[in-house]
Motif scaffolding. Structure first.
Motif, PDB file in Angstrom:
ATOM      1  N   GLY A  80       0.849  -1.529   0.153  1.00 51.26           N
ATOM      2  CA  GLY A  80      -0.258   0.055  -0.173  1.00 51.26           C
ATOM      3  C   GLY A  80       1.287   1.000  -0.029  1.00 51.26           C
ATOM      4  O   GLY A  80       2.125   1.368  -0.188  1.00 51.26           O
ATOM      5  N   GLU A  81       0.702   1.974   0.382  1.00 49.06           N
ATOM      6  CA  GLU A  81       0.723   3.535   0.274  1.00 49.06           C
ATOM      7  C   GLU A  81       1.606   4.040   1.643  1.00 49.06           C
ATOM      8  O   GLU A  81       3.018   3.840   1.671  1.00 49.06           O
ATOM      9  CB  GLU A  81       0.022   4.563  -0.116  1.00 49.06           C
ATOM     10  N   ALA A  82       0.611   4.247   2.374  1.00 49.03           N
ATOM     11  CA  ALA A  82       1.223   4.686   3.890  1.00 49.03           C
ATOM     12  C   ALA A  82       0.294   4.262   4.483  1.00 49.03           C
ATOM     13  O   ALA A  82      -0.904   4.264   4.478  1.00 49.03           O
ATOM     14  CB  ALA A  82       1.642   6.148   3.975  1.00 49.03           C
ATOM     15  N   PRO A  83       0.668   4.275   6.647  1.00 46.71           N
ATOM     16  CA  PRO A  83      -0.197   4.402   7.010  1.00 46.71           C
ATOM     17  C   PRO A  83      -0.646   5.527   6.768  1.00 46.71           C
ATOM     18  O   PRO A  83      -0.550   6.387   7.588  1.00 46.71           O
ATOM     19  CB  PRO A  83       1.070   4.302   8.102  1.00 46.71           C
ATOM     20  N   GLU A 116      -3.393   2.674  11.451  1.00 42.83           N
ATOM     21  CA  GLU A 116      -2.116   1.577  11.474  1.00 42.83           C
ATOM     22  C   GLU A 116      -1.600   2.195  11.998  1.00 42.83           C
ATOM     23  O   GLU A 116      -0.539   1.627  12.981  1.00 42.83           O
ATOM     24  CB  GLU A 116      -1.993   2.520   9.213  1.00 42.83           C
ATOM     25  N   PRO A 144       0.143  -2.286   9.382  1.00 41.42           N
ATOM     26  CA  PRO A 144      -0.827  -1.552   8.578  1.00 41.42           C
ATOM     27  C   PRO A 144      -2.319  -2.244   8.080  1.00 41.42           C
ATOM     28  O   PRO A 144      -2.059  -3.243   8.113  1.00 41.42           O
ATOM     29  CB  PRO A 144       0.497  -2.464   7.288  1.00 41.42           C
ATOM     30  N   PHE A 145      -2.577  -1.494   7.061  1.00 41.24           N
ATOM     31  CA  PHE A 145      -4.034  -1.880   7.046  1.00 41.24           C
ATOM     32  C   PHE A 145      -4.849  -2.634   8.025  1.00 41.24           C
ATOM     33  O   PHE A 145      -5.191  -3.930   7.782  1.00 41.24           O
ATOM     34  CB  PHE A 145      -4.005  -2.721   5.774  1.00 41.24           C
ATOM     35  N   ASN A 172       3.962  -1.829   2.997  1.00 42.68           N
ATOM     36  CA  ASN A 172       3.507  -0.390   2.536  1.00 42.68           C
ATOM     37  C   ASN A 172       4.503   0.356   1.764  1.00 42.68           C
ATOM     38  O   ASN A 172       6.103   0.067   2.156  1.00 42.68           O
ATOM     39  CB  ASN A 172       3.350   1.052   3.377  1.00 42.68           C
ATOM     40  N   HIS A 207      -7.039   0.600  -4.798  1.00 46.55           N
ATOM     41  CA  HIS A 207      -6.601   0.856  -3.598  1.00 46.55           C
ATOM     42  C   HIS A 207      -8.023   1.350  -2.462  1.00 46.55           C
ATOM     43  O   HIS A 207      -9.078   1.311  -2.961  1.00 46.55           O
ATOM     44  CB  HIS A 207      -6.523   2.420  -3.477  1.00 46.55           C
TER      45      HIS A 207
HETATM   46  N1  URA Z   1      -3.508   2.279   3.230  1.00 45.21           N
HETATM   47  C1  URA Z   1      -2.495   2.126   2.697  1.00 45.21           C
HETATM   48  O1  URA Z   1      -1.743   2.512   1.647  1.00 45.21           O
HETATM   49  N2  URA Z   1      -2.080   1.601   4.023  1.00 45.21           N
HETATM   50  C2  URA Z   1      -2.458   1.753   5.047  1.00 45.21           C
HETATM   51  O2  URA Z   1      -1.292   1.137   6.107  1.00 45.21           O
HETATM   52  C3  URA Z   1      -3.456   2.083   5.782  1.00 45.21           C
HETATM   53  C4  URA Z   1      -3.935   2.482   5.022  1.00 45.21           C
END
Ligand code: URA
Length: 282
Positions: free
Chosen positions: A131-134, A138, A144-145, A172, A246
């Motif tokens: 994914g992108e970022a916490p 998170e 994550p997620f 991420n 996403h």
């Molecule tokens: N969106 C993300 O890209 N990563 C996460 O960990 C949570 C939401």
């Protein structure tokens, strides 16, 4: 009979629509990362790759097979990403990599975080989600997620694919939460990216699902909109990569779930995973 909207209500409605539209543009990749350098290919699954194997990133396969438009090309300037942090290429396990990262202060997100969100799951997973970022959840939990988008991702994994969340590896591009969930900035990506590359090298999955515009563009070094990238196989560090939307985007645009399901079915085909009986985990 519906009443006419007042001027402030009309303004709010208009603002909401503009915000939704801008978010969609962002998800479609019209807001992107500057293209940076490609990464290097991984060695076969048996051995953790050295940092000196040549790059083969960003190559699409199904496009060509299907006679579709030619795949987007990766940016060209090659750098050895791992060499940014001497000793990184010597980390031999995810635990060693996590220890190497330590109490990271390598970018301006460090003082803002509650937890560094490294990654979870099976260190030998065949399948990796990036994914992108916490986000806030998170950051609070260090995993994550785990928020709403995370629940949807877990549903895709467990109900859609019939796997357990613990069977796959999830991480991420960026390991620390950007303030107010803004997009990660180029210097933050540059600081964190070598760790993601090492995670890929160490897990050596058979397939990566890149979630959303940001992850796809960061991994493939392209600025192509995700709507043009999704559904086709690409490659990063010798691993097949499937871009898809996403889960947070799917929460806003549930009508797009069918495309993600299509992409996930391609991944299942590659990994030899059968569609589970309705609603079940293996
Ligand atoms: N969106 C993300 O890209 N990563 C996460 O960990 C949570 C939401």
């Amino acid at each position: 009979m519906s009443r006419d909207l007042s001027a402030p209500e009309q303004r709010r409605l208009l603002l909401d629509s503009v915000r939704d539209y801008l978010e969609q543009l962002a998800e479609e990749g019209l807001e992107g990362l500057p293209a940076t350098a490609p990464t290097r290919a991984a060695a076969p699954k048996a051995a953790v790759p050295p940092a000196s194997v040549p790059a083969r990133d960003g190559v699409s396969s199904r496009d060509a097979a299907a006679g579709a438009a030619s795949p987007p090309r990766p940016a060209s300037a090659p750098i050895e990403m791992l060499s940014r942090y001497p000793g990184l290429e010597k980390t031999a396990t995810l635990e060693e990599l996590r220890a190497f990262i330590g109490d990271c202060q390598r970018c301006k997100l460090a003082p803002l975080r509650t937890h560094l969100v490294f990654g979870v799951g099976n260190p030998e997973a065949d399948l990796m989600f990036v994914g992108e970022a916490p986000g806030a959840d998170e950051d609070a939990r260090g995993e994550p997620f785990v928020g709403r988008a995370g629940q949807l991702l877990t549903d895709i994994i467990e109900r859609g694919m019939g796997l357990r969340r613990a069977d796959v590896y999830i991480c991420n591009v960026i390991k620390c939460r950007p303030p107010d969930n803004r997009n990660p900035e180029a210097d933050e990506v540059a600081a964190c990216e070598p760790f993601l590359m090492r995670q890929i090298d160490l897990v050596q999955p058979r397939a990566i699902v890149a979630l959303g515009t940001f992850a796809v563009q960061a991994l493939l070094k392209v600025k192509t909109p995700i709507s043009r990238l999704r559904g086709n196989w690409h490659e990063v560090r010798g691993v097949k990569l499937m871009p898809t939307f996403h889960p947070a985007y799917l929460l806003r645009s549930p009508g797009e779930k069918r495309w993600v399901w299509q992409d996930i079915q391609e991944v299942m085909k590659l990994l030899g995973i059968e569609t589970p009986a309705r609603g079940g985990t293996r």
